[in-house]
Design an enzyme around this catalytic site. Structure first.
Site, PDB file in Angstrom:
ATOM      1  N   ASP A 330      -3.779  10.535 -14.947  1.00  0.00           N
ATOM      2  CA  ASP A 330      -3.562  10.940 -13.566  1.00  0.00           C
ATOM      3  C   ASP A 330      -3.886  12.420 -13.425  1.00  0.00           C
ATOM      4  O   ASP A 330      -3.575  13.214 -14.322  1.00  0.00           O
ATOM      5  CB  ASP A 330      -2.112  10.664 -13.167  1.00  0.00           C
ATOM      6  N   GLU A 371       4.405  18.678  -1.740  1.00  0.00           N
ATOM      7  CA  GLU A 371       3.325  18.988  -0.809  1.00  0.00           C
ATOM      8  C   GLU A 371       3.836  19.007   0.626  1.00  0.00           C
ATOM      9  O   GLU A 371       3.509  19.901   1.418  1.00  0.00           O
ATOM     10  CB  GLU A 371       2.188  17.966  -0.944  1.00  0.00           C
ATOM     11  N   ALA A 399       0.744   3.723  -0.624  1.00  0.00           N
ATOM     12  CA  ALA A 399      -0.519   3.797  -1.358  1.00  0.00           C
ATOM     13  C   ALA A 399      -1.625   3.065  -0.617  1.00  0.00           C
ATOM     14  O   ALA A 399      -2.815   3.355  -0.818  1.00  0.00           O
ATOM     15  CB  ALA A 399      -0.339   3.208  -2.756  1.00  0.00           C
ATOM     16  N   ASP A 549       2.179   2.183 -10.153  1.00  0.00           N
ATOM     17  CA  ASP A 549       1.459   2.228 -11.426  1.00  0.00           C
ATOM     18  C   ASP A 549       1.782   1.025 -12.311  1.00  0.00           C
ATOM     19  O   ASP A 549       1.095   0.796 -13.316  1.00  0.00           O
ATOM     20  CB  ASP A 549       1.807   3.506 -12.201  1.00  0.00           C
TER      21      ASP A 549
END
Length: 709
Positions: A330, A371, A399, A549
């Protein structure tokens, strides 16, 4: 409300360096308890030595009962006893090596069991979310999956769970061995907490994710217990090879007795080779060194993973790590530092910075990721401060959509609600076009410019209008390019996985030096890429920490889940990194390759040993019948009995001297396969030829000095 009196520093750490002396006594006991036939037959090579030990012991008893007959055959009871003891010690030393390796894992498991305590917790009386924050005392053993608990400063987290509310500093040293506390909070990749860790400050509301007995700590204990280790494919293949060699030498040795009888009869002189000598010859010629250390090498491989704070669910995963030739990593947190921060607002034509900042702030109010918070901070620094109006609905990031935002209520009756979205540029552009809007070319150009700089562009839209771009900056980790160069020399292809657009991904990939990249990756894309590599015959390794994942982790040959990750990721992986360091995958590969190198090096050394032992025993055995064979007595050993006994003693002692190497492992160096083969042959092949000549000669001199020959 009571909490355990033990402090984290007083709890045993699974990664603490255990003193070897503390393991010697249990390993010695284990060496004797493993003498049971039901245990010995599992190792075919050592089982032959085991049977030979029993046979020589019976021959010694027979020689004691009829000493005259034994002396008439040219062999004394004392010599038979010495050979029998040498063979028994060979078996015991092999058992000791395996018991010592298992002892390390059992000690680690025992230290982990010391962490399990039935703590008290504050359980939410009603369901979550609820306005009623009434808490009832409950023991950890009474909690069940789905229960919600409150943990305050100083409390021990009762069981594994996910943080629903709050931010707190948590001491995980009892689990990971890392003394620095970590921050756990709701949302993002750091919302998972582990039972047995302690809250140092503030508070957390946690939803319990497991039932008692199913926690991460419980799984850790079961993982590290060596008794659960299964033989790996390479280990099975090597065992078959060793069995084949043993059968060959068994047949050869068995034919020597009739050959010896015929030779004596034909020559009319000399004496037949005693059965004791033939048994000694067989044991010295078969690959007992690697046969005795093979199991210890495998167990020690898992133990070394544990010492690196990585728990492997099976030896198969450790071994597969050594054969991996494709690494999926990643980008965020592995190749880059992962702390992307909003650095600039770039408004679209006809839109001012204040409007863009306000929309970006509104879309980020419910975004708990670093973020999202950095966008709120940047907007505040620009003088924009606002709160979500009453009736607004937050839209979480997924996602699949690759966007998040907020739906604002209609300003008046009959008016439409306003949708504010923030996310990947292509996703936001598709959203705007679906609403009938147009994306200005200047916005796409600004996004491309940001991506070419290696930053990440996020588009912000209000309704069917794109307001502009937010730039997120990330930094490639120092030294990562050199590590990828090492992997390339090892023949391993590196692939960066990121949700960023192709331009951003290409810029970061070029700076980091990876071989390939997968941009705008969804869970389905990751899974498809892994299957593609596997269909081409590659072994694939991957790291992950999120629920999205899990499918790819379950498919990968080597899957390393982060200890701070979700339960789904941990359950899908075959390794768990307690340090939650994604770059640990590189160490996992090196450890796996070191395991394979250790096994190969010891095999080379063991087979090379047989050559020297051949020159020690065969001339001594047949010198009485064929004096010409004395020319092969290169070591000039004192007598036939001394030669045989020296070889048997060396055969036993070499296992002891190689135990540290088997447990520690051969250090891996990232060089080509050809260079690695040359180095292996030079050190362990040549060493395996030379060392026995020196060792057997020294033992022979010692036997002569003490008068045992």
């Amino acid at each position: 409300m009571q909490t355990p009196s033990a402090t984290p520093s007083s709890l045993p750490s699974p990664t603490r360096s255990l003193m070897d002396t503390a393991l010697l006594a249990p390993a010695l006991r284990g060496a004797f308890t493993k003498l049971k036939p039901s245990v010995q037959w599992r190792n075919p090579v050592m089982f032959v030595v085991y049977v030979g030990s029993i046979m020589t012991t019976l021959l010694w008893a027979q020689a004691l009962a009829a000493p005259a007959a034994a002396l008439a055959s040219g062999i004394s009871p004392r010599f038979i006893l010495a050979v029998a003891l040498g063979l028994w010690f060979t078996v015991l030393f092999a058992n000791f090596a395996e018991a010592l390796a298992e002892g390390r894992s059992k000690a680690q498991a025992a230290s982990l069991k010391g962490l399990r305590k039935d703590t008290w917790a504050k359980k939410l009386k009603s369901g979550w979310p609820s306005a009623d924050r009434s808490w009832l005392p409950a023991q950890a053993s009474d909690l069940r999956r789905g229960d919600v608990v409150l943990v305050d400063t100083g409390d021990v987290i009762p069981l594994d769970g996910e943080v629903l509310d709050g931010v707190a500093s948590v001491d995980e040293s009892a689990i990971t061995g890392e003394s620095a506390p970590v921050v756990r909070e709701s949302g993002g990749d750091f919302s998972a907490v582990t039972g047995g860790t302690r809250v140092l400050s503030d508070w957390l509301i946690v939803r319990i994710a497991v039932n008692p007995g199913e926690s991460f700590l419980d799984r850790m204990i079961s993982m590290v217990e060596a008794a659960r280790r299964q033989k790996t494919p390479n280990e099975i293949a090597l065992t078959i090879l060793l069995v084949a060699l043993t059968i060959v030498f068994l047949v050869v040795t068995a034919t020597l007795l009739p050959f010896s009888l015929f030779s004596v009869q034909a020559a009319g002189a000399g004496s037949a080779v005693p059965l004791t000598s033939l048994i000694a010859l067989l044991v010295c010629l078969i690959p007992t060194t690697i046969g005795g250390l093979l199991s210890a090498v495998g167990v020690a491989g898992m133990s070394r993973m544990m010492q690196a704070n990585v728990i492997a669910t099976s030896g198969r995963a450790v071994e597969a790590a050594g054969d991996v030739d494709v690494l999926l990593l990643d980008k965020t947190g592995t190749i880059t530092h992962g702390n992307r921060q909003a650095s600039a607002f770039m408004p679209a034509p006809g839109c001012d910075s204040a409007l863009l900042a306000r929309a970006a702030l509104l879309a980020s109010l419910s975004d708990e990721t670093p973020e999202g918070r950095s966008i709120v901070t940047l907007a505040n620094q620009a003088g924009v401060r606002t709160e979500a109006p009453e009736g607004a609905v937050s839209v979480p990031f997924t996602a699949q959509t690759r966007m998040s935002g907020i739906d604002l209520p209609a300003p008046s009756a009959g008016a439409a609600a306003t949708t504010v979205r923030k996310g990947a540029v292509q996703a936001v552009c598709r959203h705007v076009e679906a609403l009938g809007g147009q994306v200005p070319a200047a916005v796409r150009e600004a996004a491309d410019d940001v991506a070419r700089r290696g930053s990440t562009p996020l588009a912000v839209a209000e309704g069917a209008r794109v307001l502009g771009i937010v730039e997120l900056k990330d930094v490639v980790k120092a030294g990562i390019r050199e590590r990828f160069a090492e992997l390339r020399r090892m023949g391993i292809q590196t692939v960066m996985i990121t949700g960023d657009n192709r331009l951003t991904a290409a810029a970061i990939a070029a700076e980091a030096g990876v071989d390939d990249f997968l941009a705008e990756a969804t869970p389905e894309d990751k899974l498809a890429r892994i299957r593609k590599y596997q269909s081409e015959g590659h072994l694939v390794a991957m790291t992950g920490d999120g629920t999205n994942d899990a499918p790819a982790l379950a498919q990968a040959d080597v899957a390393v889940a982060m200890g701070s990750g979700t339960q789904a990721a941990k359950e899908a992986a075959n390794m768990v990194d307690l340090d939650s360091n994604p770059t640990k995958l590189l160490e996992v590969v090196e450890t796996g390759k070191a395991l394979l190198m250790t096994r190969g090096s010891l095999t080379t050394f063991s087979i090379a040993n047989d050559v020297a032992k051949y020159f020690a025993i065969v001339p001594a055995m047949f010198a009485a019948t064929y004096p010409q064979l004395d020319a092969l007595n290169l070591m000039r050993l004192a007598s036939p009995s001394s030669a045989i006994l020296s070889a048997v003693i060396f055969n036993a002692l070499i296992i002891v001297f190689l135990i540290p190497l088997a447990l520690k492992g051969v250090r891996y160096r990232p060089v080509g396969a050809a260079a690695l083969l040359r180095r292996n042959l030079a050190i362990y092949g040549l060493g395996g030829l030379v060392v026995p000549f020196i060792g057997i000669k020294l033992i022979d001199l010692l036997l002569v000095a003490v008068g045992l020959t």
